[in-house]
Design an enzyme around this catalytic site. Structure first.
Site: not given
Length: 550
Positions: A399, A479
Site C-alpha cells: 500500500e 497500530r
C-alpha cells in the site's frame, strides 16, 4: 543478622501502613467524539491500602483550551470500574478493560454498564466541578474513570484542557499523581462511521479528498458481515461533509456489485478504495478492487493470473460529476493496465492526485508472477479515459501513496514488508524509472501498515511554505499512536516539533489526509474510538517554528 532483617521488615510494615494512598491519573490522548454519550476524559487508579472510601474528585477547567466554552460540555460523569485482576502483575494499569466498545453494534456511544457503574454526574459545568463519589473501596487497586459528554453543536476545532485538581478519601485530601509529565491538550472529533451503522459490521480502509467546491468526500469499505478483507460482502461507501467535517451526510454507495453473475453478494465484494479529484475538470474518481467468486477466501491469496473476471481481481473506477452526490456504474479498466502474469492488481488505498500539468495519478500495488508484491503508480493523461502503468518502484512493498513534491517529480511512499520504516522513491518520468529517496527506510517508522502522504503548496496554506504531510501509526510494533507529521524540506527530514499525536490507543491504523482550507488539515482514520474517525487540525498547531527547522 536475623535481628536486622526483622527490624527492616517491621520498618517496612510501619512505612507501608503510614504511606498515604494516592489517586493515580492518566489522561489518554484519544479524540473526544462530539456525538458520543461517553468519552474517556481521565483513567484513574487508586491502590487502597489504608483508604476505605473515595469521597470526591474535583476537576478544574480554568485554562480550558481554545475555541472552547464550558457550555459545550453537556455532562461530566464518574464511573467505578471495580478492582484489578490479580494475575495482571506486570506494569501499572489504569483500566481493567475497554469501557466503551468500538466494535460492537449498539455499544459504541455509551459506557458498557456491565464494565463500570456510574456513581456521579454533573450537568451544570463551571470552572471547577466536584464529582461526589462516596464509593466504598476494596483492598488493592480500584479503578475509576471520568467521562465527558459534549453538546451536539460543539466545535470540532476546539481544544480542551482539564485536570483533576483535588481528591478526597475518608474525609481527607489525598495526593494526585499523573502518569503523563504534563497536562494534555485534548482534541475533538466526529465518528463518521461506527460498527452497526447501516447494518454494517465494520468500516475499514479510509480515503478522503476535498472537491473543487470545498466538499469533503470520505470513501471506505462497508463490510457488512465482519471486518475481514475481500473476498466478503463489501461495498464502497461515501460520506460527504459541506462544513469542513463538522457534520456528515447519510452514507451513499459509490460501488456495489450485488449478486452479479448469479453469485452471492459475499462473492462480489469491492473495496480498498482510493479517491481522486480532477482539479482541472472537477470530476471525482473512486478506484477499487472487485473480486468475483473466490469462494469467500482472501483475495490476496486467491486472485489468480489472467485477465477475466472469473480468474483475477478486476480494477474498477466510478466517477461523480455532481460533487460526490451520485456515482456512475463501475468502469472496468483491468484490460488497460494489468499484466496477465500478475496475480492481483489493485490501487493503493487513500487518495490520488492531479499533477500540475493535469495528469491524474493513483498509487498501485500488484502481486507479480513470482508471487512477490510491488508498489508503483498508474496515470491518465486524458482525464480518466485511459490509464497506463510502467514499472514498480521497489519490490516487496504494497500500500502506497503518491505526492507531487515539485513540478513533474512524484514521490511514492510505500508500506514495506520488511517492517520498521517506510520505503520512499521518486520518479520524474511517471514510473518508467525510479530513484530511492534519502529518507527511505530511515525517516518514517511504521508497524507495516497503510499511511497517507499529501503535498500542500505554499500558495495554498496560511504559512506560505511548501509542506509535505504524512500520517500513520507512529510505531514499529503496533497500530496505535496515530500521528500527523510535517516536513518543510520535501520529506528529507521530519522534525518531532512538527508532529501531532491524535490517538494513542489501538485501532486498525489506516488513515488519509486532505487539506480542508488554507488553515486546516483533515484526517480520517481507523481509530480506537470509531471505525471511521475524523479530526480537523490547524496547521499552526502542527507546525511549530523552532531552531531545528531553520
Amino acid at each position: 543478622m536475623k535481628k536486622i532483617v526483622s527490624f527492616l521488615m517491621l520498618l517496612g510494615s510501619i512505612l507501608h501502613l503510614n504511606a498515604q494512598d494516592i489517586v493515580q491519573v492518566s489522561q489518554p490522548q484519544i479524540p473526544i467524539l462530539i456525538e458520543r454519550g461517553d468519552n474517556v476524559l481521565f483513567y484513574i487508579r487508586l491502590d487502597a491500602r489504608t483508604s476505605t472510601t473515595l469521597d470526591e474528585l474535583t476537576i478544574d477547567f480554568e485554562n480550558a483550551g481554545t475555541g472552547f466554552l464550558l457550555s459545550d460540555i453537556k455532562a461530566l460523569k464518574l464511573y467505578y470500574a471495580g478492582v484489578e485482576n490479580v494475575q495482571r502483575k506486570e506494569g501499572v494499569y489504569y483500566a481493567p478493560t475497554q469501557y466503551i466498545s468500538r466494535d460492537e453494534a449498539g455499544k459504541t456511544h455509551q459506557a458498557n454498564p456491565s464494565y463500570s457503574v456510574k456513581i456521579a454526574e454533573v450537568d451544570n459545568i463551571a470552572n471547577s466541578v466536584t464529582l461526589n463519589a462516596a464509593q466504598k473501596l476494596m483492598k488493592g487497586v480500584n479503578y475509576f474513570w471520568v467521562s465527558i459528554e459534549m453538546n451536539p453543536k460543539s466545535s470540532i476545532h476546539a481544544t480542551l484542557l482539564a485536570k483533576i485538581a483535588k481528591a478526597k478519601a475518608d474525609g481527607k485530601s489525598i495526593g494526585i499523581e499523573y502518569k503523563e509529565t504534563e497536562n494534555r491538550l485534548r482534541r475533538f472529533g466526529v465518528g463518521v462511521r461506527y460498527a452497526g451503522d447501516d447494518q454494517a459490521a465494520a468500516y475499514r480502509i479510509p480515503g478522503m479528498a476535498t472537491t473543487n467546491k470545498g466538499t469533503l468526500l470520505a470513501v471506505y469499505d462497508v463490510r457488512y458481515n465482519n471486518s475481514a478483507d475481500l473476498q466478503e460482502y463489501v461495498d464502497v461507501g461515501v460520506s460527504r461533509s459541506t462544513d469542513g467535517g463538522q457534520t456528515w451526510e447519510p452514507m451513499r454507495t459509490a460501488m456495489a456489485f450485488g449478486t452479479y453473475g448469479g453469485l452471492p453478494k459475499a462473492q462480489n465484494g469491492v473495496g480498498d478504495p482510493a479517491i481522486l479529484v480532477d482539479k482541472k475538470t472537477g470530476t471525482i474518481w473512486t478506484i477499487a478492487a472487485w473480486t468475483h467468486g473466490m469462494g469467500n477466501g482472501r483475495a490476496w491469496h486467491n486472485s489468480q493470473q489472467g485477465m477475466q473476471v472469473n480468474e483475477t481481481a478486476q480494477l474498477v473506477l466510478s466517477k461523480s460529476n455532481d460533487d460526490g452526490k451520485t456515482w456512475s456504474e463501475p468502469i472496468n479498466i483491468t484490460s488497460q493496465v494489468k499484466d496477465p502474469s500478475w496475480y492481483f492488481l489493485l490501487q493503493g488505498p487513500g487518495n490520488g492526485i492531479t499533477m500540475e500539468d493535469g495528469t491524474l495519478v493513483f498509487a498501485i500495488q500488484y502481486i507479480g508472477a513470482d508471487r512477490i508484491p510491488n508498489a508503483g503508480i498508474m496515470y491518465s493523461k486524458d482525464h480518466g479515459k485511459t490509464w497506463t502503468i510502467h514499472n514498480h518502484a521497489r519490490t516487496n512493498t504494497t500500500e502506497a501513496q503518491v505526492a507531487e513534491v515539485t513540478p513533474g517529480v512524484l514521490m511514492l511512499n510505500m508500506r514495506d514488508n520488511r517492517g520498521g520504516s517506510r520505503a520512499v522513491y521518486t520518479t520524474t518520468d511517471l514510473g518508467k524509472t525510479w530513484k530511492e529517496h534519502e529518507s527511505s527506510r530511515t525517516a518514517l517508522q511504521e508497524p507495516v501498515c497503510m499511511a497517507s502522504l499529501i503535498n500542500v503548496k505554499a500558495e495554498n496554506n496560511i504559512l506560505g511554505k511548501d509542506i509535505l504531510l504524512f500520517s500513520n501509526p507512529n510505531s514499529t510494533k503496533h497500530r496505535n499512536n496515530i500521528t500527523i507529521k510535517a516536513s518543510l524540506d520535501g520529506g528529507n527530514t521530519w522534525h518531532t516539533a512538527n508532529q501531532l499525536l491524535l490517538d494513542e490507543e489501538h485501532g486498525w491504523g489506516y488513515s488519509c489526509l486532505s487539506l480542508i482550507d488554507k488553515e486546516t488539515i483533515g484526517i480520517i482514520y481507523e481509530g480506537s474510538t470509531a471505525h471511521m474517525t475524523f479530526q480537523a487540525v490547524k496547521l499552526k498547531d502542527l507546525i511549530r517554528e523552532n531552531k531545528d527547522m531553520e
